[in-house]
Enzyme design. Structure first.
Site, mmCIF file in Angstrom:
data_model
loop_
_atom_site.group_PDB
_atom_site.id
_atom_site.type_symbol
_atom_site.label_atom_id
_atom_site.label_comp_id
_atom_site.label_asym_id
_atom_site.label_seq_id
_atom_site.Cartn_x
_atom_site.Cartn_y
_atom_site.Cartn_z
ATOM 1 N N LYS A 54 0.818 -1.220 0.000
ATOM 2 C CA LYS A 54 0.000 0.000 0.000
ATOM 3 C C LYS A 54 0.850 1.268 0.000
ATOM 4 O O LYS A 54 0.440 2.284 -0.547
ATOM 5 C CB LYS A 54 -0.955 0.018 1.197
ATOM 6 C CG LYS A 54 -2.065 -0.997 1.047
ATOM 7 C CD LYS A 54 -3.227 -0.699 1.969
ATOM 8 C CE LYS A 54 -4.367 -1.677 1.698
ATOM 9 N NZ LYS A 54 -5.498 -1.478 2.590
ATOM 10 N N LYS A 88 -4.891 -9.746 -6.538
ATOM 11 C CA LYS A 88 -6.082 -9.902 -5.695
ATOM 12 C C LYS A 88 -7.207 -8.970 -6.170
ATOM 13 O O LYS A 88 -6.930 -7.835 -6.557
ATOM 14 C CB LYS A 88 -5.654 -9.523 -4.272
ATOM 15 C CG LYS A 88 -6.604 -9.853 -3.187
ATOM 16 C CD LYS A 88 -6.038 -9.387 -1.848
ATOM 17 C CE LYS A 88 -6.032 -7.881 -1.726
ATOM 18 N NZ LYS A 88 -5.785 -7.363 -0.376
ATOM 19 N N LYS A 147 -10.689 -3.282 -3.804
ATOM 20 C CA LYS A 147 -11.443 -2.030 -3.956
ATOM 21 C C LYS A 147 -10.575 -0.956 -4.591
ATOM 22 O O LYS A 147 -11.091 -0.013 -5.172
ATOM 23 C CB LYS A 147 -11.865 -1.502 -2.572
ATOM 24 C CG LYS A 147 -12.875 -2.344 -1.858
ATOM 25 C CD LYS A 147 -13.167 -1.743 -0.477
ATOM 26 C CE LYS A 147 -13.746 -2.775 0.446
ATOM 27 N NZ LYS A 147 -13.072 -2.897 1.728
HETATM 28 P P1 TYM Z 1 -10.710 -5.365 3.861
HETATM 29 O O1 TYM Z 1 -11.671 -4.254 4.067
HETATM 30 O O2 TYM Z 1 -9.623 -5.179 2.856
HETATM 31 O O3 TYM Z 1 -11.483 -6.686 3.483
HETATM 32 C C1 TYM Z 1 -12.558 -7.184 4.271
HETATM 33 C C2 TYM Z 1 -12.536 -8.703 4.283
HETATM 34 O O4 TYM Z 1 -12.594 -9.199 2.940
HETATM 35 C C3 TYM Z 1 -11.503 -10.079 2.696
HETATM 36 N N1 TYM Z 1 -11.059 -9.914 1.299
HETATM 37 C C4 TYM Z 1 -10.942 -10.915 0.425
HETATM 38 N N2 TYM Z 1 -11.175 -12.237 0.531
HETATM 39 C C5 TYM Z 1 -10.973 -13.003 -0.564
HETATM 40 N N3 TYM Z 1 -10.551 -12.499 -1.764
HETATM 41 C C6 TYM Z 1 -10.295 -11.177 -1.909
HETATM 42 N N4 TYM Z 1 -9.897 -10.693 -3.088
HETATM 43 C C7 TYM Z 1 -10.496 -10.321 -0.780
HETATM 44 N N5 TYM Z 1 -10.358 -8.988 -0.585
HETATM 45 C C8 TYM Z 1 -10.698 -8.759 0.697
HETATM 46 C C9 TYM Z 1 -10.420 -9.634 3.669
HETATM 47 O O5 TYM Z 1 -9.487 -10.670 3.932
HETATM 48 C C10 TYM Z 1 -11.224 -9.264 4.892
HETATM 49 O O6 TYM Z 1 -11.538 -10.414 5.653
HETATM 50 N N6 TYM Z 1 -7.598 -5.008 7.805
HETATM 51 C C11 TYM Z 1 -8.878 -5.507 7.347
HETATM 52 C C12 TYM Z 1 -10.058 -4.978 8.139
HETATM 53 C C13 TYM Z 1 -9.949 -5.132 9.615
HETATM 54 C C14 TYM Z 1 -10.114 -6.327 10.354
HETATM 55 C C15 TYM Z 1 -9.940 -5.974 11.711
HETATM 56 C C16 TYM Z 1 -10.403 -7.643 9.989
HETATM 57 C C17 TYM Z 1 -9.676 -4.146 10.507
HETATM 58 N N7 TYM Z 1 -9.694 -4.650 11.759
HETATM 59 C C18 TYM Z 1 -10.031 -6.916 12.731
HETATM 60 C C19 TYM Z 1 -10.490 -8.583 11.020
HETATM 61 C C20 TYM Z 1 -10.306 -8.232 12.360
HETATM 62 C C21 TYM Z 1 -9.079 -5.106 5.897
HETATM 63 O O7 TYM Z 1 -8.473 -4.192 5.399
HETATM 64 O O8 TYM Z 1 -10.073 -5.806 5.256
#
Ligand code: TYM
Length: 332
Positions: free
Chosen positions: A111, A194, A197
């Site tokens: 990032k 991947k 967004k």
């Molecule tokens: P974020 O917002 O990027 O994504 C949310 C969830 O979606 C999953 N994900 C995917 N799974 C499969 N294939 C993909 N291409 C894909 N893109 C996203 C992510 O693995 C996630 O489960 N840091 C985290 C948010 C967060 C969080 C937490 C998660 C903040 N605090 C505490 C768990 C526990 C994030 O950026 O997710």
């Protein structure tokens, strides 16, 4: 009952990766765990967010979760900035976790890009806030996609170090729950990247807000190769786009990938894509309709989020009082 915590960033549309990799699993885990699902707006601002968009996206992500089947009355759905414990515990973890640990985080490297000196301090410290999210509720299980695995290892290390440093057995070591084929959904334009967004091309992802025509168009335009579909999993070697589309089909149909490979053996992509469109529309269509209905009543969505925040705060507040006492923060 064991406790789940998981989160999604309100940085734009929810996409198929978020749904298949995370939210759909949350829905399934609701009967076995006490669940806390968070829209992590404080994480979102580690990269610039337009304030008005952030508000809109926060409601939209909440609507997406609920439309997908999260039960916000039985469980908790809220946005992170409403509960002070996240920021409070994140600061303590900034003082527990080591620079060397954070330096190893691959997501920061991705990032921050080439100019790390220009990245926000928040982007670097992001994993500590994530550890705080989970541990402010002493959650034991965290359902996520594959890309969050390294952050969860860090959360375990941080919990362990806190316990050791202060000579307590206070924080549990949270377990990641990562499920099968859908744990890593790839871009529709490049099977080695991947689905995300932040990809510039909207054709790289299927959004939960896309209507049937848009889903059909994106799948028709999805990158493929020129070979027919293979007869076995070995035939997917070196064919990332074919592998990804078959994986998406399997996840949407709730089948094993090997079953889907057998089903489409030797068929052309054009044929397969038609069936994938029908399947994707049948799964996502009802969610999309419900999401729109929920989004049309913003005051209802806000009431849901407020109630979630109150209940989340009631769990986290006494835990933070104990943490402050353990750390030696004087309460005169
Ligand atoms: P974020 O917002 O990027 O994504 C949310 C969830 O979606 C999953 N994900 C995917 N799974 C499969 N294939 C993909 N291409 C894909 N893109 C996203 C992510 O693995 C996630 O489960 N840091 C985290 C948010 C967060 C969080 C937490 C998660 C903040 N605090 C505490 C768990 C526990 C994030 O950026 O997710």
């Amino acid at each position: 009952m064991q406790r789940i915590f998981s989160g999604v960033q309100p940085t734009g549309n929810l996409h198929l990766g978020n749904y298949l990799g995370a939210i759909r699993n949350w829905v399934r885990l609701q009967s076995e765990y006490e669940c806390i699902f968070c829209i992590v707006d404080m994480h979102a601002i580690t990269l610039w967010q337009d304030p008005k968009e952030l508000v809109k996206n926060t409601r939209e992500v909440a609507a997406g979760m609920i439309a997908a089947g999260v039960d916000a009355s039985k469980h908790i759905v809220f946005n992170q900035s409403m509960v002070p414990a996240h920021a409070q515990l994140a600061w303590i973890f900034n003082c527990v976790a080591r620079m060397g640990w954070l330096n190893r985080m691959t997501q920061f490297k991705d990032k921050a890009g080439k100019h790390k000196e220009n990245a926000s301090v928040g982007l670097f410290a992001y994993p500590n806030l994530m550890s705080a999210d989970i541990l402010a509720y002493r959650a034991t299980h965290v359902p996520v996609g594959e890309d969050q695995k390294q952050h969860l290892e860090l959360a375990r290390d941080t919990a362990q170090k806190f316990n050791n440093d202060y000579g307590v057995d206070f924080f549990p070591l949270p377990e990641p729950l990562i499920f099968g084929a859908a744990a890593r959904i790839m871009s529709l334009r490049d099977g080695t990247k991947k689905m995300s967004k932040s990809d510039e091309s909207d054709y790289s992802r299927i959004n939960m807000t896309d209507d049937a025509d848009t889903i059909a168009l994106k799948i028709r335009k999805a990158k493929t190769d020129l070979e027919p579909l293979p007869g076995g999993i070995e035939g997917l070697e070196g064919r990332p786009e074919a592998s990804n589309l078959l994986g998406i089909y399997a996840a949407l149909a709730d089948k094993e990938k090997t079953q889907v490979i057998a089903q489409f053996e030797g068929r052309q992509f054009s044929d397969f894509k038609k069936e994938l469109v029908d399947l994707a529309v049948s799964v996502l269509g009802p969610i999309n309709t419900e999401m729109k209905r929920l989004m049309s009543d913003t005051s209802h969505m806000d009431a849901v989020l407020r109630s979630g925040a109150e209940r989340a705060d009631a769990i986290a507040r006494p835990i933070m009082s104990e943490v402050y006492e353990i750390v030696g923060f004087h309460k005169p």
